[in-house]
Motif scaffolding. Structure first.
Motif, PDB file in Angstrom:
ATOM      1  N   LEU A 111       0.835  -1.198   0.000  1.00  0.00           N
ATOM      2  CA  LEU A 111       0.000   0.000   0.000  1.00  0.00           C
ATOM      3  C   LEU A 111       0.872   1.251   0.000  1.00  0.00           C
ATOM      4  O   LEU A 111       0.601   2.202  -0.734  1.00  0.00           O
ATOM      5  CB  LEU A 111      -0.927   0.013   1.213  1.00  0.00           C
ATOM      6  N   LEU A 112       1.918   1.255   0.803  1.00  0.00           N
ATOM      7  CA  LEU A 112       2.804   2.415   0.856  1.00  0.00           C
ATOM      8  C   LEU A 112       3.440   2.682  -0.506  1.00  0.00           C
ATOM      9  O   LEU A 112       3.477   3.827  -0.978  1.00  0.00           O
ATOM     10  CB  LEU A 112       3.900   2.200   1.901  1.00  0.00           C
ATOM     11  N   LEU A 113       3.929   1.639  -1.146  1.00  0.00           N
ATOM     12  CA  LEU A 113       4.559   1.816  -2.454  1.00  0.00           C
ATOM     13  C   LEU A 113       3.569   2.352  -3.481  1.00  0.00           C
ATOM     14  O   LEU A 113       3.909   3.209  -4.308  1.00  0.00           O
ATOM     15  CB  LEU A 113       5.154   0.493  -2.925  1.00  0.00           C
ATOM     16  N   SER A 114       2.336   1.853  -3.422  1.00  0.00           N
ATOM     17  CA  SER A 114       1.304   2.338  -4.342  1.00  0.00           C
ATOM     18  C   SER A 114       0.974   3.803  -4.060  1.00  0.00           C
ATOM     19  O   SER A 114       0.778   4.598  -4.985  1.00  0.00           O
ATOM     20  CB  SER A 114       0.041   1.485  -4.219  1.00  0.00           C
ATOM     21  N   LEU A 115       0.918   4.161  -2.776  1.00  0.00           N
ATOM     22  CA  LEU A 115       0.651   5.554  -2.414  1.00  0.00           C
ATOM     23  C   LEU A 115       1.805   6.457  -2.845  1.00  0.00           C
ATOM     24  O   LEU A 115       1.589   7.596  -3.275  1.00  0.00           O
ATOM     25  CB  LEU A 115       0.429   5.668  -0.904  1.00  0.00           C
ATOM     26  N   PHE A 116       3.025   5.964  -2.721  1.00  0.00           N
ATOM     27  CA  PHE A 116       4.182   6.744  -3.171  1.00  0.00           C
ATOM     28  C   PHE A 116       4.070   7.049  -4.665  1.00  0.00           C
ATOM     29  O   PHE A 116       4.314   8.179  -5.104  1.00  0.00           O
ATOM     30  CB  PHE A 116       5.479   5.987  -2.904  1.00  0.00           C
ATOM     31  N   ARG A 117       3.707   6.028  -5.436  1.00  0.00           N
ATOM     32  CA  ARG A 117       3.582   6.232  -6.886  1.00  0.00           C
ATOM     33  C   ARG A 117       2.472   7.228  -7.204  1.00  0.00           C
ATOM     34  O   ARG A 117       2.614   8.081  -8.095  1.00  0.00           O
ATOM     35  CB  ARG A 117       3.327   4.888  -7.583  1.00  0.00           C
ATOM     36  N   ARG A 118       1.370   7.116  -6.478  1.00  0.00           N
ATOM     37  CA  ARG A 118       0.256   8.034  -6.738  1.00  0.00           C
ATOM     38  C   ARG A 118       0.607   9.451  -6.298  1.00  0.00           C
ATOM     39  O   ARG A 118       0.242  10.429  -6.976  1.00  0.00           O
ATOM     40  CB  ARG A 118      -0.997   7.546  -6.003  1.00  0.00           C
ATOM     41  N   ALA A 119       1.313   9.579  -5.183  1.00  0.00           N
ATOM     42  CA  ALA A 119       1.727  10.900  -4.709  1.00  0.00           C
ATOM     43  C   ALA A 119       2.669  11.558  -5.713  1.00  0.00           C
ATOM     44  O   ALA A 119       2.578  12.765  -5.967  1.00  0.00           O
ATOM     45  CB  ALA A 119       2.406  10.787  -3.349  1.00  0.00           C
ATOM     46  N   GLU A 120       3.549  10.768  -6.300  1.00  0.00           N
ATOM     47  CA  GLU A 120       4.455  11.309  -7.319  1.00  0.00           C
ATOM     48  C   GLU A 120       3.681  11.760  -8.555  1.00  0.00           C
ATOM     49  O   GLU A 120       3.934  12.838  -9.112  1.00  0.00           O
ATOM     50  CB  GLU A 120       5.490  10.262  -7.711  1.00  0.00           C
ATOM     51  N   ALA A 121       2.718  10.940  -8.973  1.00  0.00           N
ATOM     52  CA  ALA A 121       1.950  11.248 -10.180  1.00  0.00           C
ATOM     53  C   ALA A 121       1.113  12.521 -10.027  1.00  0.00           C
ATOM     54  O   ALA A 121       0.826  13.203 -11.015  1.00  0.00           O
ATOM     55  CB  ALA A 121       1.043  10.075 -10.537  1.00  0.00           C
ATOM     56  N   THR A 122       0.714  12.837  -8.798  1.00  0.00           N
ATOM     57  CA  THR A 122      -0.158  13.995  -8.565  1.00  0.00           C
ATOM     58  C   THR A 122       0.556  15.129  -7.843  1.00  0.00           C
ATOM     59  O   THR A 122      -0.085  16.087  -7.394  1.00  0.00           O
ATOM     60  CB  THR A 122      -1.388  13.578  -7.740  1.00  0.00           C
ATOM     61  N   ALA A 123       1.876  15.042  -7.749  1.00  0.00           N
ATOM     62  CA  ALA A 123       2.639  16.023  -6.965  1.00  0.00           C
ATOM     63  C   ALA A 123       2.437  17.455  -7.452  1.00  0.00           C
ATOM     64  O   ALA A 123       2.450  18.400  -6.655  1.00  0.00           O
ATOM     65  CB  ALA A 123       4.125  15.670  -6.984  1.00  0.00           C
ATOM     66  N   ASP A 124       2.245  17.636  -8.753  1.00  0.00           N
ATOM     67  CA  ASP A 124       2.085  18.986  -9.301  1.00  0.00           C
ATOM     68  C   ASP A 124       0.815  19.673  -8.814  1.00  0.00           C
ATOM     69  O   ASP A 124       0.671  20.890  -8.975  1.00  0.00           O
ATOM     70  CB  ASP A 124       2.069  18.943 -10.835  1.00  0.00           C
ATOM     71  N   ASP A 125      -0.093  18.905  -8.238  1.00  0.00           N
ATOM     72  CA  ASP A 125      -1.353  19.476  -7.751  1.00  0.00           C
ATOM     73  C   ASP A 125      -1.372  19.671  -6.235  1.00  0.00           C
ATOM     74  O   ASP A 125      -2.385  20.117  -5.686  1.00  0.00           O
ATOM     75  CB  ASP A 125      -2.527  18.563  -8.145  1.00  0.00           C
ATOM     76  N   LEU A 126      -0.279  19.337  -5.559  1.00  0.00           N
ATOM     77  CA  LEU A 126      -0.235  19.470  -4.109  1.00  0.00           C
ATOM     78  C   LEU A 126      -0.274  20.937  -3.683  1.00  0.00           C
ATOM     79  O   LEU A 126       0.405  21.784  -4.257  1.00  0.00           O
ATOM     80  CB  LEU A 126       1.031  18.828  -3.543  1.00  0.00           C
ATOM     81  N   THR A 127      -1.064  21.213  -2.669  1.00  0.00           N
ATOM     82  CA  THR A 127      -1.069  22.532  -2.050  1.00  0.00           C
ATOM     83  C   THR A 127       0.132  22.637  -1.113  1.00  0.00           C
ATOM     84  O   THR A 127       0.798  21.632  -0.827  1.00  0.00           O
ATOM     85  CB  THR A 127      -2.348  22.723  -1.225  1.00  0.00           C
ATOM     86  N   PRO A 128       0.441  23.846  -0.613  1.00  0.00           N
ATOM     87  CA  PRO A 128       1.515  23.953   0.379  1.00  0.00           C
ATOM     88  C   PRO A 128       1.322  23.000   1.562  1.00  0.00           C
ATOM     89  O   PRO A 128       2.273  22.352   2.005  1.00  0.00           O
ATOM     90  CB  PRO A 128       1.434  25.419   0.816  1.00  0.00           C
TER      91      PRO A 128
END
Length: 249
Positions: A111-128
Motif C-alpha cells: 500500500l505504501l509503495l502504491s501511495l508513493f507512486r500516486r503521490a508522485e503522479a499527482t505532486a504537481d497538484d499538491l497545495t503547500p
C-alpha cells in the motif's frame, strides 16, 4: 464493543459503495482515535453506507481491532487508489504515518509503495499543506522512499514555498533534515526566506524545529535569516521546552 468479524461483515456489505472521500475521512478518523478516550461501542448491526462515517467518530476499544480496521481500509484504498487526487494521497500517507508510529499498518508495504507512486503522479497538484503533509509523513514512516518522489516533492515545494504557512515551513525543513536529504540550494533559500516572512506566526516548537533542521543540513544561512529567526526565538523563549532550548542552542 466491536469485533473484527463484525467490521469485516460491514465492509463486505457496504464497502463497494464507499468513495475516496469516505476512505480518506476514515483513515483520518482512525489515526485520531489512537489518542482518543476509550469507551463502549454500540452494536453496528444494520448500519448503512450513509451512517458509515459515524462509526469513525466512536472510540475503538481493543488495539487489535484498530489494526483490523487499518487492514480492511488498506484493501479498499488499493481498489480506489487510481482515482486518488493529490489531497487524498497526502491525507492517507499522513494518517498511516501517525498509525505506524503506534505499530499499526507496518506490514502493508504494498500500500505504501502504491501511495508513493500516486503521490508522485499527482505532486504537481499538491497545495503547500499537502507538500508539508507528505514530507512529514515520509520522515515519520522511516521507510525507503523512491528518489523520483523526493524530486517531485522538492520541485513542488520550490513552487509553493512562497505560500507556505509557518507550520509548513517548519515541517518541511524538519522532514528533509530527518530524512538526511541534501537540500537543494534554491529550495533552502526559498524556505529560509519564507521562514523570516512568517516568523511572527512560528510557535516555540516550530522555531526549535527550524534551528535543529538548519543545523542538521550543515549549510549556513544569511545574516538576515539568522537575525529574523533569532528575533522570534527571543520572543517565544519563555515557552521553550528543555528540548527546544537545546535545539536552538
Amino acid at each position: 464493543s466491536w469485533r473484527p468479524e463484525q467490521l469485516q461483515a460491514l465492509i463486505q456489505r457496504e464497502g463497494d459503495k464507499l468513495d475516496r472521500i469516505h476512505l480518506c475521512a476514515a483513515w483520518n478518523r482512525l489515526a485520531r482515535m489512537q489518542q482518543s478516550v476509550r469507551g463502549n461501542i454500540p452494536s453496528i448491526s444494520g448500519v448503512t453506507t450513509s451512517e458509515f462515517p459515524t462509526l469513525f467518530t466512536l472510540t475503538l476499544e481493543p488495539h487489535n481491532l484498530t489494526k483490523e480496521v487499518a487492514r480492511v481500509l488498506s484493501v479498499l484504498t488499493g481498489k480506489l487508489l487510481r482515482v486518488f487526487d493529490a489531497r487524498d494521497s497526502a491525507m492517507v500517507l499522513h494518517a498511516l504515518a501517525r498509525l505506524q508510529h503506534d505499530g499499526i499498518g507496518r506490514e502493508d508495504d504494498d500500500l505504501l509503495l502504491s501511495l508513493f507512486r500516486r503521490a508522485e503522479a499527482t505532486a504537481d497538484d499538491l497545495t503547500p499543506q499537502g507538500v508539508s503533509s507528505v514530507l512529514w509523513a515520509l520522515a515519520r514512516l522511516k521507510v525507503q522512499v523512491p528518489e523520483d518522489l523526493f524530486l517531485a516533492l522538492e520541485d513542488r515545494a520550490v513552487e509553493t514555498a512562497p505560500e507556505f504557512p509557518a507550520q509548513a515551513v517548519a515541517n518541511v525543513l524538519w522532514a528533509l533534515a530527518t530524512l538526511g536529504r541534501e537540500v537543494d540550494e534554491e529550495l533552502l533559500e526559498t524556505l529560509c526566506a519564507r521562514a523570516v516572512e512568517v516568523s511572527d506566526d512560528l510557535k516555540p516548537q516550530e522555531v526549535a524545529s527550524l534551528f535543529w533542521a538548519l543545523g542538521k543540513t550543515g549549510r549556513g544561512v544569511t545574516p538576515g535569516v539568522l537575525q529574523g529567526l533569532l528575533g522570534r526565538a527571543l520572543a517565544v523563549s519563555r515557552d521553550f521546552s528543555p528540548q527546544g532550548v537545546a535545539n536552538v542552542l
